[in-house]
Design a protein around this motif. Structure first.
Motif, short mmCIF file in Angstrom:
data_model
loop_
_atom_site.label_atom_id
_atom_site.label_comp_id
_atom_site.label_asym_id
_atom_site.label_seq_id
_atom_site.Cartn_x
_atom_site.Cartn_y
_atom_site.Cartn_z
N LEU A 54 44.63 19.44 33.10
CA LEU A 54 45.48 19.98 34.14
C LEU A 54 44.74 20.92 35.14
O LEU A 54 45.42 21.38 36.18
CB LEU A 54 46.86 20.54 33.68
N VAL A 55 43.52 21.14 35.06
CA VAL A 55 42.80 21.91 35.77
C VAL A 55 42.44 20.98 37.14
O VAL A 55 42.14 19.78 37.04
CB VAL A 55 41.44 22.29 35.24
N THR A 56 42.95 21.64 38.13
CA THR A 56 42.67 20.61 39.37
C THR A 56 41.64 21.12 40.50
O THR A 56 40.89 20.36 41.18
CB THR A 56 44.09 20.50 40.28
N SER A 57 41.30 22.50 40.00
CA SER A 57 40.08 22.97 41.14
C SER A 57 39.57 24.21 40.39
O SER A 57 40.10 24.98 39.44
CB SER A 57 40.75 23.39 42.53
N ILE A 58 38.31 24.56 40.69
CA ILE A 58 37.61 25.64 40.31
C ILE A 58 37.04 26.22 41.56
O ILE A 58 36.27 25.74 42.50
CB ILE A 58 36.26 25.26 39.39
N GLY A 59 37.70 27.62 41.88
CA GLY A 59 37.42 28.13 43.17
C GLY A 59 38.43 27.30 44.14
O GLY A 59 39.73 26.96 44.05
N ASN A 60 37.99 26.76 45.12
CA ASN A 60 38.50 25.91 46.10
C ASN A 60 38.22 24.34 46.25
O ASN A 60 38.35 23.76 46.98
CB ASN A 60 38.29 26.49 47.61
N CYS A 61 37.28 24.27 45.26
CA CYS A 61 36.54 22.88 45.04
C CYS A 61 37.61 22.08 43.88
O CYS A 61 37.51 22.50 42.64
CB CYS A 61 35.32 23.10 44.53
N PRO A 62 38.03 20.79 44.36
CA PRO A 62 38.63 19.98 43.36
C PRO A 62 37.66 19.49 42.28
O PRO A 62 36.45 19.12 42.58
CB PRO A 62 39.20 18.60 44.30
N VAL A 63 38.24 19.40 41.01
CA VAL A 63 37.25 19.08 39.87
C VAL A 63 38.07 18.24 38.90
O VAL A 63 39.39 18.43 39.10
CB VAL A 63 36.85 20.14 39.26
N LEU A 64 37.65 17.50 38.10
CA LEU A 64 38.25 16.66 36.74
C LEU A 64 37.30 17.00 35.83
O LEU A 64 36.24 16.93 36.08
CB LEU A 64 38.14 15.33 37.40
N PHE A 65 37.95 17.21 34.91
CA PHE A 65 37.43 17.22 33.38
C PHE A 65 37.26 16.09 32.73
O PHE A 65 38.70 15.50 32.45
CB PHE A 65 37.91 18.46 32.54
N ASN A 66 36.34 15.47 31.93
CA ASN A 66 36.54 14.33 30.90
C ASN A 66 35.65 14.84 29.74
O ASN A 66 34.73 15.46 29.45
CB ASN A 66 35.44 13.38 31.50
N LEU A 67 36.59 14.60 28.57
CA LEU A 67 36.26 15.04 27.39
C LEU A 67 35.27 13.74 26.89
O LEU A 67 35.48 12.87 26.70
CB LEU A 67 37.35 14.88 26.33
N LEU A 68 33.92 14.15 26.45
CA LEU A 68 33.01 13.32 25.74
C LEU A 68 33.02 13.35 24.38
O LEU A 68 32.51 12.31 23.64
CB LEU A 68 31.54 13.63 26.34
N ASP A 69 33.18 14.46 23.53
CA ASP A 69 33.23 14.54 22.36
C ASP A 69 34.10 15.70 21.91
O ASP A 69 34.03 16.83 22.48
CB ASP A 69 31.88 14.65 21.87
N LEU A 70 34.71 15.70 20.71
CA LEU A 70 35.46 16.47 20.04
C LEU A 70 35.04 16.64 18.51
O LEU A 70 35.04 15.65 17.79
CB LEU A 70 37.12 16.29 20.36
#
Length: 154
Positions: free
Chosen positions: A88-104
């Motif tokens: 649900l994180v949409t930004s870091i600072g004022n920059c839009p980001v997306l996270f993708n899980l590669l491994d758990l």
């Protein structure tokens, strides 16, 4: 005596997915930036009680600003809440980001192995995408990040 049971997530960060590829990244990923964004997301989506329960073993163990890879530790009981907050994180600072899980994984050794494979392939891709003549300092920094992965422990 039983140790704490943790889960380790290898995450890929996509910074501003709608930007041009040739443009440099508007922010530099650090452990502090990533940790703050995730904590803010936990607080907004799960409240103070969810924040307090999640922060017991939450830690951003590793961040590589070159390949945009990070390793995040969370307790076994709370890892799904942390994972949900990360998505649900949409930004870091004022920059839009997306996270993708590669491994758990449940142990740091398996996580290190998966992260090393991802780092190698992502850095090779980084070289191929128009950056064949990389400065020596970028290659040296990348080697330093690989060494940091090898030294990761609980």
């Amino acid at each position: 005596m039983v140790g704490f049971k943790n889960r380790y997530m290898v995450m890929e960060v996509f910074i501003d997915p709608n930007r041009e590829l040739a443009v440099e990244d508007p922010i530099i990923l650090t452990q502090f930036n990533v940790s703050k964004a995730i904590k803010d997301s936990i607080l907004v989506n799960f409240g103070e009680c969810g924040m307090a329960s999640s922060l017991g073993s939450f830690q951003v163990k590793y961040v590589n600003p070159i390949t945009k890879l990070c390793i995040i530790r969370a307790s076994r009981e709370e890892h799904q809440k942390v994972w949900s907050a990360i998505t649900l994180v949409t930004s870091i600072g004022n920059c839009p980001v997306l996270f993708n899980l590669l491994d758990l994984s449940g142990c740091i050794r398996a996580c290190k192995t998966a992260a090393m494979k991802c780092e190698e392939s992502k850095f090779e891709q980084y070289r191929i995408v128009g950056r064949e003549n990389l400065p020596v300092d970028v290659t040296q920094r990348m080697q330093n990040y690989v060494e940091k992965i090898k030294l990761l422990e609980n």
